[in-house]
Design an enzyme around this catalytic site. Structure first.
Site, PDB file in Angstrom:
ATOM      1  N   ARG A 195       0.839  -1.196   0.000  1.00  0.00           N
ATOM      2  CA  ARG A 195       0.000   0.000   0.000  1.00  0.00           C
ATOM      3  C   ARG A 195       0.875   1.247   0.000  1.00  0.00           C
ATOM      4  NH1 ARG A 195      -2.001  -3.711   3.688  1.00  0.00           N
ATOM      5  NH2 ARG A 195      -4.091  -4.528   3.248  1.00  0.00           N
ATOM      6  N   LYS A 220      -1.880  -1.766   7.315  1.00  0.00           N
ATOM      7  CA  LYS A 220      -3.258  -1.305   7.516  1.00  0.00           C
ATOM      8  C   LYS A 220      -3.907  -1.956   8.730  1.00  0.00           C
ATOM      9  CE  LYS A 220      -7.733  -1.043   5.165  1.00  0.00           C
ATOM     10  NZ  LYS A 220      -8.485  -1.375   3.934  1.00  0.00           N
ATOM     11  N   HIS A 280      -4.485   2.858  -5.023  1.00  0.00           N
ATOM     12  CA  HIS A 280      -4.714   1.553  -4.404  1.00  0.00           C
ATOM     13  C   HIS A 280      -5.049   0.484  -5.446  1.00  0.00           C
ATOM     14  CE1 HIS A 280      -5.333  -0.982  -0.904  1.00  0.00           C
ATOM     15  NE2 HIS A 280      -6.442  -1.453  -1.459  1.00  0.00           N
ATOM     16  N   ARG A 283      -2.508  -2.165  -6.192  1.00  0.00           N
ATOM     17  CA  ARG A 283      -2.537  -3.395  -5.394  1.00  0.00           C
ATOM     18  C   ARG A 283      -3.484  -4.412  -6.025  1.00  0.00           C
ATOM     19  NH1 ARG A 283      -1.346  -5.411  -0.242  1.00  0.00           N
ATOM     20  NH2 ARG A 283      -3.017  -6.491   0.884  1.00  0.00           N
ATOM     21  N   TRP A 306      -3.186 -10.353   3.911  1.00  0.00           N
ATOM     22  CA  TRP A 306      -4.592 -10.395   4.317  1.00  0.00           C
ATOM     23  C   TRP A 306      -4.761 -11.394   5.454  1.00  0.00           C
ATOM     24  CZ3 TRP A 306      -3.860 -10.113  -1.193  1.00  0.00           C
ATOM     25  CH2 TRP A 306      -4.337  -8.924  -1.771  1.00  0.00           C
ATOM     26  N   TYR A 315     -10.263 -12.283  -6.320  1.00  0.00           N
ATOM     27  CA  TYR A 315      -9.348 -12.438  -7.447  1.00  0.00           C
ATOM     28  C   TYR A 315      -9.378 -13.855  -8.020  1.00  0.00           C
ATOM     29  CZ  TYR A 315      -7.556  -8.159  -5.336  1.00  0.00           C
ATOM     30  OH  TYR A 315      -7.450  -6.903  -4.796  1.00  0.00           O
TER      31      TYR A 315
END
Length: 355
Positions: A195, A220, A280, A283, A306, A315
């Site tokens: 990020r 994040k 973003h 990403r 994640w 995805y």
């Protein structure tokens, strides 16, 4: 006398204050938020009674939404999204601020949903509010044991996940349109999926070019993670090495203290003739390229940092190699009979990969 009752005055406050040890052994020191002695005595009597029922009979004291939010914001203050969480809680305060947690039932959640929907707020925005309510109540139940249960909070349908990513040709156009310092950041983002804040905050002491690894401490979700550096990422870092003693990515010899999506970024996107593209989305591009190249969902989850597969499953549509054999079952030139030769299936899969 006031101290013996647990009430006292402070020189810097006009309110009565409580300082006492409750029947369950917990110490409490807080303002009563009232100047009336009798109201203050009633408050401390209620607090002590709730504490006694909790310790003697296992009855939990009644907690308010406002109390829960104060503690929730304290827990979340280190996250990058803390400002958004505070903003959402401020919007919810007029609706839930004075309610007890036990009063927040299905009807209350439904009324909140209806109230927000009448303002013509997008489903995605309404879902952010509902998700925050659910998160606060879950923490109050599971971590603080303030409540035994809370209503099921279902998010609204119709929220469309953002699906914007670049082709290789579009990425080349963007890199050509960027200034040198911005192009280095974009290349690193496309190579690692990091990020914006993770890139601008990356320090040399957290990079090992020999082991081709970087360690991020400003993520994040607040969880530090390691990032494997592929050849493209290493090339970018080697090109900017020596420009600053501490930070990897800088502008005119100084650390980047502002957001990436400034005039330079917007102008580069415009020159590259890209529409509806945010930083973003780099990403998203990185993740999409990985799935198209055959990276598994579990591998992608670990690479991107994640915590669950929910965000990664979006995805999945880019990875179809495992379905090639199934797709070949209805091809017109498929061999007759019930048994398909393995050589035919293998050739079909290889043909799909080359395509």
């Amino acid at each position: 006398m006031a101290r013996e009752s647990g009430l006292y005055r402070r020189a810097d406050s006009r309110y009565w204050w409580i300082k006492a040890v409750l029947p369950n052994g917990r110490s409490v020191c807080q303002s009563t938020r009232t100047e009336d002695r009798k109201e203050a005595e009633a408050l401390i009597a209620r607090i002590k009674a709730d504490s006694f029922r909790e310790s003697a009979f296992g009855v939990k004291p009644k907690r308010s939404w406002q109390e829960a939010v104060v503690r929730y914001l304290e827990v979340k203050k280190s996250l990058k999204s803390a400002r958004d969480v505070r903003r959402i809680c401020r919007i919810l305060h007029p609706i839930l601020g004075d309610r007890l947690l036990t009063e927040i039932n299905g009807d209350v959640v439904w009324s909140i949903t209806e109230r927000l929907s009448r303002r013509e707020i997008a489903p995605a925005t309404v879902n952010r509010y509902l998700a925050t309510i659910r998160s606060v109540l879950r923490m109050a139940r599971d971590e603080w044991q303030w409540i035994d249960s809370f209503p099921k909070i279902k998010l609204l349908p119709g929220e469309v996940a953002r699906d914007r990513w670049l082709t290789r040709e579009e990425a080349d156009r963007l890199l050509t349109a960027c200034s040198s310092h911005l192009a280095a950041i974009v290349r690193f983002a496309l190579a690692t999926g990091c990020r914006a804040s993770e890139i601008t905050g990356l320090e040399w002491e957290r990079v090992d070019l020999e082991r081709r690894t970087a360690w991020l401490d400003r993520t994040k979700n607040g969880t530090p993670r390691g990032v494997p550096l592929n050849r493209d990422a290493v090339t970018v870092l080697e090109a900017v090495k020596g420009q600053h003693p501490r930070y990897c990515f800088t502008y005119k010899g100084a650390p980047i203290r502002w957001g990436i999506c400034n005039t330079a970024w917007l102008e580069a996107v415009k020159r590259a003739e890209l529409t509806d593209f945010r930083f973003h989305d780099l990403r998203h591009t990185w993740a999409s390229w990985h799935r198209q190249a055959g990276t598994s969902t579990d591998e992608l989850k670990d690479l991107g940092g994640w915590k669950s597969r929910v965000m990664v499953d979006r995805y999945a549509k880019f990875g179809t190699e495992h379905l090639s054999a199934a797709a070949s079952r209805i091809e017109s030139d498929r061999p007759k009979g019930n048994v398909v030769p393995f050589s035919y299936v293998f050739a079909t899969v290889e043909k799909r990969k080359k395509a």
